[in-house]
Design an enzyme around this catalytic site. Structure first.
Site, PDB file in Angstrom:
ATOM      1  N   SER A 146      39.471  41.402  43.841  1.00 35.05           N
ATOM      2  CA  SER A 146      40.471  40.701  43.010  1.00 35.05           C
ATOM      3  C   SER A 146      41.230  41.721  42.168  1.00 35.05           C
ATOM      4  CB  SER A 146      39.744  39.737  42.079  1.00 35.05           C
ATOM      5  OG  SER A 146      40.589  39.285  41.054  1.00 35.05           O
ATOM      6  N   TYR A 176      33.149  37.847  35.747  1.00 32.49           N
ATOM      7  CA  TYR A 176      33.843  37.743  37.050  1.00 32.49           C
ATOM      8  C   TYR A 176      34.518  39.076  37.394  1.00 32.49           C
ATOM      9  CZ  TYR A 176      37.255  36.497  40.607  1.00 32.49           C
ATOM     10  OH  TYR A 176      38.011  36.471  41.760  1.00 32.49           O
TER      11      TYR A 176
END
Ligand SMILES: NC(=O)c1ccc[n+]([C@@H]2O[C@H](COP(=O)([O-])OP(=O)(O)OC[C@H]3O[C@@H](n4cnc5c(N)ncnc54)[C@H](OP(=O)(O)O)[C@@H]3O)[C@@H](O)[C@H]2O)c1
Length: 266
Positions: free
Chosen positions: A142, A155
């Site tokens: 990501s 995350y």
């Protein structure tokens, strides 16, 4: 359609995984999916086979947060005597909030899926690919891996692991003159997948912000990068531009922008 090659995709029945599946199916790959929800797998299978009638899809329901999940997936592949040409470690989710407010059980579950399972799956399938000197693993990271991500601390850290691990292993493969490739993909925030709902992030600005993208753009970037033999893919053209100039932007300015992007807007 002659199914000459096989791609194993975790989380293949929704979001990016499903959209990438379409590219591989159109190229004649047999699809192997591992996801959590049976009904979603059934609906996604019907949808894709309506679009591409000859496409072959085999799937298994597996909670990838469990410690034996990667072993079970590997055993499923062995029992069916499939050769995995491409593995896409795509399953993952995010948690949102200040670290003192987030649910630690959910975050540990996320570490199990985003890091531990990806690590184990990579090891199982890489071993076999190295043995025949052929194959590709695509790990979905990501843009949250690029810099500190307040309210996505855990995350972002899971995705930093994915970047560092994937890119380092790919360097090891080069050192061994291997034909096997491990690709790291960093998508920008995606407007149209279940990710933001699953992580209670529907109102977070970044999903409609500066560099937001779509599952289709990410799938296209992944497919094109795979075909061109890229090893690192920043996905979403706006994110790609930002990534290129980010080295020239002072840290304080970058983090000011990140704090703005990560806020909820009502
Ligand atoms: N959306 C974004 O803004 C964004 C940005 C950058 C990177 N990413 C990454 O892209 C990947 C795909 O996300 P997406 O946007 O396509 O969201 P998504 O539609 O929610 O896809 C996530 C997939 O992971 C699967 N999954 C989650 N937990 C699982 C578990 N415990 N066991 C088995 N499967 C599990 C889900 O399966 P079920 O549907 O069956 O539950 C689903 O298919 C993730 O790794 C995510 O971190 C997303």
């Amino acid at each position: 359609m002659v199914m000459s090659k096989t791609v194993l995709i975790s989380g293949g029945s929704s979001g990016i995984g499903f959209t990438i599946s379409r590219y591989f199916a159109n190229a004649g790959y047999k699809l192997l999916w591992v996801s959590l929800l049976k009904e979603e797998i059934t609906a996604a299978t019907i949808q894709l086979q309506n679009e591409i009638p000859d496409c072959e899809i085999n799937s298994v329901v597996q909670d990838l947060s469990l410690s034996n999940a990667a072993q079970k997936v590997y055993d499923w592949i062995q029992e069916n005597q499939w050769n995995v040409d491409v593995l896409i470690n795509n399953a993952g989710f995010g948690t949102y909030g200040f670290i003192n407010d987030t649910d630690s059980e959910r975050e540990l579950n996320m570490i199990d899926v985003n890091i531990i399972n990806l690590y184990k799956m990579t090891r199982f399938f890489l071993k076999d690919m190295i043995a025949i000197n052929k194959g590709t693993i695509i790990n979905i990271s990501s843009n949250s891996s690029f810099q500190p991500t307040p309210k996505l601390s855990t995350y972002g850290a899971t995705k930093s692991f994915v970047n560092h691990f994937t890119r380092s292993v790919n360097e090891e493969l080069k050192m061994q003159n291997s034909n096997v490739k491990v690709i790291c993909v960093c998508p920008s925030a995606i407007k149209d997948t279940n990710f933001k709902k699953a992580g209670k992030m529907e109102n977070v600005k970044t999903f409609n912000g500066l560099a937001a993208t779509t599952a289709e753009e990410v799938a296209k970037d992944v497919w094109n990068g795979f075909i061109k033999g890229k090893s690192f893919i920043v996905s979403g053209w706006k994110m790609r531009m930002l990534y290129r100039v980010s080295g020239m932007i002072p840290y304080k300015v970058q983090q000011f922008l990140v704090r703005k992007e990560i806020k909820e807007v009502h």
